[in-house]
Design an enzyme around this catalytic site. Sequence first.
Site, PDB file in Angstrom:
ATOM      1  N   GLN A  86       0.851  -1.174   0.000  1.00  0.00           N
ATOM      2  CA  GLN A  86       0.000   0.000   0.000  1.00  0.00           C
ATOM      3  C   GLN A  86       0.894   1.233   0.000  1.00  0.00           C
ATOM      4  O   GLN A  86       1.770   1.365   0.837  1.00  0.00           O
ATOM      5  CB  GLN A  86      -0.892   0.013   1.250  1.00  0.00           C
ATOM      6  CG  GLN A  86      -1.807   1.219   1.366  1.00  0.00           C
ATOM      7  CD  GLN A  86      -3.042   1.098   0.489  1.00  0.00           C
ATOM      8  OE1 GLN A  86      -3.496  -0.001   0.190  1.00  0.00           O
ATOM      9  NE2 GLN A  86      -3.589   2.230   0.063  1.00  0.00           N
ATOM     10  N   ASP A 129      11.371  12.063  -4.005  1.00  0.00           N
ATOM     11  CA  ASP A 129      10.829  11.132  -3.014  1.00  0.00           C
ATOM     12  C   ASP A 129      11.639   9.841  -2.988  1.00  0.00           C
ATOM     13  O   ASP A 129      11.089   8.737  -2.973  1.00  0.00           O
ATOM     14  CB  ASP A 129       9.358  10.840  -3.302  1.00  0.00           C
ATOM     15  CG  ASP A 129       8.663  10.210  -2.088  1.00  0.00           C
ATOM     16  OD1 ASP A 129       9.184  10.346  -0.971  1.00  0.00           O
ATOM     17  OD2 ASP A 129       7.607   9.587  -2.283  1.00  0.00           O
TER      18      ASP A 129
END
Length: 835
Positions: A525, A642
């Site tokens: 997830q 990121d």
Amino acid sequence: MGFRHKTNSGPMLQVFMFVTCCLCLELTCAIDTLRVSQSIRDSEVLVSNGQNFKLGFFSPVNSSQRYVGIMYNIPILTVIWIANRDKPLNGSTGKVEISEDGNLVILDGQKGVVWSSNLSSSVANCSAHLLDTGNLVLQDNLSGMVLWESFRHASDSLVQRMQIITDLRTNEKNILTSWRSPSNPALGSFTATIEPLELPQLVIWNASDPYWRSGPWNGQVFIGISDMGVYLYQNGVHMVNDNPGTAYMTFTYFNASVLTYFVLNVSGILQQKLWSDGKGDWEVTWSSIESECDVYGKCGLFGSCNAQAVPICTCLPGFEPKNIDEWNADNWTSGCMRKTSLQCEKNTSVGNMGEQDGFLRVKTVKLPDHAKWFPSLEADCGSQCLNNCSCIAYAYYSGIGCMQWTDILIDVQKFSGGGGDLYIRLAHSDLDNKKDQTAIIAITIVLGFIIIAICTYFLLNWYRGRKQKCWRLLTRPRETDPGYSKQSLLKDYVNGVKLEEVPFFKFEMLSEATGNFDSVFKLGQGGFGPVYKGTLPCGQEIAVKRLSRKSGQGLEEFKNEIMLIAKLQHRNLVRLLGCCIEGEEKMLLYEYMPNKSLDSYVFEKDKSSMLDWERRFNIICGIARGLLYLHQDSRFRIIHRDLKASNILLDKEMNPKISDFGMARIFGGDQTEANTKRVVGTYGYMSPEYAMDGLFSIKSDVFSFGVLVLEIVSGKKNRGFYQTNNHLNLLAYAWKLWNEGRDLATIDPTIEDSFVETEVSRCIQVGLLCVQHSSEERPTMCQVVSMLENENVTMPEPQEPGFYTGRSAAGFAVSLDWNEDSVNGLTVTTLSGRA
């Protein structure tokens, strides 16, 4: 009475102590110098001023006999020069001193002279100095003249600025001579000399027979050492032969702080060694003999040696084995002989003239020994040889000129690179045969290539047709997408990239491939939403990232990732296979990574042992190469923004691939930085200037990479790691250990048995350089890749890292609403972010 006695003896005691201190001070100052009336006993040493070398007594391994020698001043006994090689002392009663006639001598316990410098005339006032070059010099104190020096009387080692000399005019020779055995430094059977013929070269002899040779010097390199000639040139090896009959070789390493020397070992191999502080031992960086072919004349007269071939020996073109039985038994000492006599050797009377001899070119070989130099231009070298019947081969080499050979060709070796081209004189019939063979081989290769090309063409067409048929079933035209017209933000062009170039997959096909998005197939997830494993009807495994309606990310990130990753092709970047847009459904399809993400290994105790140091180092280097591609080598300059362990995926061979480009940004060709009001990323990986001011650049990714490197080495997360006593985060903890000289304490305990100390230290230093507070001080990814993959690169000392205290940075407070899944809001309480 006692008081008066104490008062009277005080000055005498002070005088005695003063004289004693003066004597001690003199000995201390003269630690590199031996003067008349002084001596060095078995337990004492002279140490050079720079602490590099020492002179004293030693015993070789497995021996109790004592020798006087010059040694490197390091923990491992490394002797570069020995005085009494053939006359060892049997006890520890020997000493070194300067005799009355000015000679440096070694005396045994009965004061008998074991060794002497043997000056030709007596000198009254001398002193011996051990220089920091390793040279022991005996000097006349009145005139300053050097009367004798160890550099002119070499043992088995060549250190910097020392010279191997041959001077035929003065009959002077300074040569290297091997030890007799590792336990006996007496004169061995191998010697290394400079042969100052017209073409000087370095030769190693086994007694009176040549054992290895370097080939001639061309002014920069020895041309007979293949590509290693360039290596020796880069390491400062020089040959000087300005005067006829005289030549000398010396070397000076480019980094003066590195200890390095050449040694002729007991096996007759000349090696260069460099001292490694990390390993605490010597490393061999070059050897004169690395294969059988390096041994002189391995294949005999007119033979050629190729270490990559089986058998290694063949006859030169136009020659055949002299003794075929010996040759078939891999005994090549008898060599080869010419197949056909040369025309110029026959009786060429009128009417008996045959076809003229010619030359056959043999490429990239170690040129034969016994070359003779001729003052000819390159265009005239061949014709000059052809007109001389005794000339059987020639070559022309830049820096040397025309070389010719008569009588024999010996010690020819095939090189993969370097060397020279040798032109061998052959009879005309041998030249024709060679041409016919070449034509047959060429025709065979061309026909084979054509057949292979035709077969490959049909196979590719069949495979492409099958693949296209399969993909046509899976994908559909964008115009049939029911949500296409409603999604106004999806334009045909986004910053010049066509979305229609990305394959669009049918929703029902992806649903079927993932078992209707069953949780059994769920891989993880992320901030984007869940990721599922799927299998297409063609059998291809895929990863499907499905945008969650509750996700903090949306269409902008979805579009951004398609725009960026669709055009990126690199082995360390995850590959986008396509997307799906139907109504509210938005999905991205990637190549499937069976080993999931890096964080599931590095931070999990039960899995971290699966990543030994070799795999971790390969992962670090792979991530670095992927970032270098994004920053410098791709069509656009891309800032990932990121980079973290969970965004590094691992394929089945554990190769790293950078993923998740939803937050990435494109820079123009001349753009170096930008700022934003919307700070995105993951706390713990963001650089100070980005987190506080919204300023991002390629150095922002470099900071994240540095954090990632330290996490991979330590097995600990930067965020959430605090040292109990000092409240330090991982960056500050690594910085503290680095300053204390205990950087290896940073490593993950699970790799203690597999790590390479020099690589770990280099990675920690690179990591700290990348997380420095100032972005200007951080290296570029190009520099990072160079530092990781090249042990010889000199790296700067790192400065203090950003956010190094872990809980506050540089005196200002930060309120950070972070989300593990990368969409972050940032509020600066004492500094306002720039627009």
